[in-house]
Design an enzyme around this catalytic site. Structure first.
Site, short mmCIF file in Angstrom:
data_model
loop_
_atom_site.label_atom_id
_atom_site.label_comp_id
_atom_site.label_asym_id
_atom_site.label_seq_id
_atom_site.Cartn_x
_atom_site.Cartn_y
_atom_site.Cartn_z
N SER A 35 -64.52 -53.96 5.94
CA SER A 35 -65.18 -55.19 6.40
C SER A 35 -64.18 -56.33 6.53
O SER A 35 -63.25 -56.26 7.31
CB SER A 35 -66.33 -55.53 5.44
OG SER A 35 -67.15 -56.53 5.95
N ASP B 208 -70.15 -56.69 11.35
CA ASP B 208 -71.52 -56.81 10.87
C ASP B 208 -71.83 -58.25 10.45
O ASP B 208 -72.96 -58.57 10.09
CB ASP B 208 -71.83 -55.82 9.73
CG ASP B 208 -71.00 -56.04 8.48
OD1 ASP B 208 -70.08 -56.89 8.49
OD2 ASP B 208 -71.26 -55.34 7.48
#
EC number: 5.4.2.10
Length: 450
Positions: free
Chosen positions: A102, A246
């Site tokens: 991430s 995301d």
């Protein structure tokens, strides 16, 4: 959380905390576990990855493990976490795997597991994986001869996801000048193509990944570059993604940052105006700014607060049928369209509100006044004992009483470190500092500080 897997997968420094052996074993387990559901023993598993140098290494290890257990591995190659979720839930895959850490630096990596419904994998399956990693389940048989799994290049799945994104736009973006910060990560393969196809005039930065520059002074955690771009080129709006896309944060036409809290407010109001805000509620976490709740109160929107983590936001949403929820950091879930936070969907939905309302992002965000916030961490010998101490509780209560309805204090344990976090939101930074230090001084005076 388990020994290896946290709320967002198995994450750590590549080949230090998370090794190729771990990845191989995860693949071995998943291929065997899901293969039991098929007469021919062949599970069908889709894999995506971000742009880290180690992502390729982990992809090879996972594929080796999967195919050695008889599973067929479908490779989306460099793509976003939400695209893996979308492909897993809309086709006949047993599960999905995303290789990414991430927003972490390039030398970290992670394995995120996604079930056939496109959701984070259930904890009972994770628990079995952990047992296998620790050697508690015995040997898994190897597939041989024609039972060895196949590897399939599956960029078609990624392209289908792009088509899905484009289908969500109900207005043309023609004539709108949009800045995109791809964070040298997963978004570089998708975001520009989607916005170009919808007619926007795009200006893209940080879309040249080299394996080591993902999230490096760019993206949603370093949004200054996008702010500069928007101001310099006089753009209408900007969107910054994190490494696996995301998350999304925005920059308005003035170059000011629009946080996840702003996004929740803007879209919550938009849904309420159209009588589509299920339960009249937006789901937030305890870390959302105090100003968000005051703004919601002013327009009659109710809210649910969860623990920090998009996992908990999604659980609350799915249990109650809520449509919008997320985190200050830019993890925003639109449950009608996705089962995870999706940065590109977030950007598309902000464009939709701007076009529907015929307002700039700064105008839409204006009613929300973000309160100054100070957050400090203190390392302690026992975080639970420190937080439960009677004198510490009394100090926290005293601050809460002093703030009244003009701020708040939040004291919580870190989920991963021996740390207590003390956060205050108030009318000024000086006031926040004063009250945070008051509580930390009590923690220190009781001998908990390391």
């Amino acid at each position: 959380m388990g020994k290896y897997f946290g709320t967002d997968g198995f994450r750590g420094e590549a080949n230090v905390t998370l090794t190729v052996d771990h990845a191989f074993k995860v693949g071995r387990f998943l291929g065997w576990y899901y293969g039991k559901n098929h007469e021919d023993g062949k599970a069908k598993i889709v894999i995506g990855k971000d742009t880290r140098r180690s992502s390729y290494m982990f992809e090879y290890s996972l594929v080796a493990g999967l195919t050695a257990s008889g599973a067929n591995a479908y490779l989306l190659h460099v793509t976003t976490t939400p695209s893996v979720s979308y492909v897993a839930r809309t086709e006949d895959f047993d599960c999905g795997i995303m290789i990414s850490a991430s927003h972490n630096p390039f030398y970290d990596n992670g394995i995120k597991l996604i079930n056939a419904a496109g959701e984070k994998m259930k904890e009972d399956v994770i628990a079995e994986i952990e047992k296998y990693l620790d050697g508690e389940l015995g040997e898994i048989p190897y597939a041989t001869r024609e039972n060895i799994g196949c590897t399939v290049d599956y960029t078609a799945g990624r392209n289908r996801y792009m088509g899905y994104l484009m289908s969500l736009a109900i207005y043309s973006f023609k004539g709108i000048r949009v800045g995109l910060d791809a964070s040298n990560g997963s978004a570089w393969t998708l975001a520009k193509a989607v916005f170009d196809a919808l007619g926007a005039k795009t200006y893209v930065i940080n879309a040249a990944p080299d394996g080591t520059n993902i999230n490096a002074n760019c993206g949603s955690t370093h949004i200054e570059g996008l702010q500069d771009l928007v101001r310099r080129e006089h753009l209408d709006v900007g969107f910054a993604f994190d490494g696996d896309a995301d998350r999304c944060l925005c920059v308005d036409e003035k170059g000011e940052v629009i946080t996840g809290d702003h996004i929740l407010y803007i879209y919550g109001c938009y849904m309420k105006d159209r009588d589509k805000l299920v339960g009249n509620k937006v789901v937030t976490t305890v870390m959302s700014n105090f100003g968000l709740y005051k703004a919601f109160d002013a327009v009659g929107i109710e809210y649910e607060k969860t623990k920090v983590g998009d996992k908990y936001v999604y659980e609350c949403m799915s249990e109650n049928g809520y449509r919008i929820g997320g985190e200050q950091s830019g993890h925003i879930i639109f449950s009608k369209y996705a089962t995870t936070g999706d940065g590109i969907i977030t950007a598309l939905k902000m464009m939709e509100v701007m076009l529907a309302k015929k307002k700039t992002l700064s105008e839409l965000a204006a009613p929300l006044v973000i309160y100054p916030q100070v957050l400090k961490n203190i390392r302690v010998t026992d975080k639970t004992q420190a937080q439960d101490d009677a004198d510490v509780k009394a100090a926290v209560e005293a601050v809460a009483n002093a703030l009244g309805t003009d701020g708040r204090i939040l004291v919580r344990e870190s989920g991963t470190e021996p740390v207590v976090r003390v956060m205050v939101e108030a009318g000024s930074t000086e006031e926040c500092e004063k009250y945070v230090d008051q509580v930390i001084d009590v923690i220190k005076s009781k001998g908990y500080a390391v």
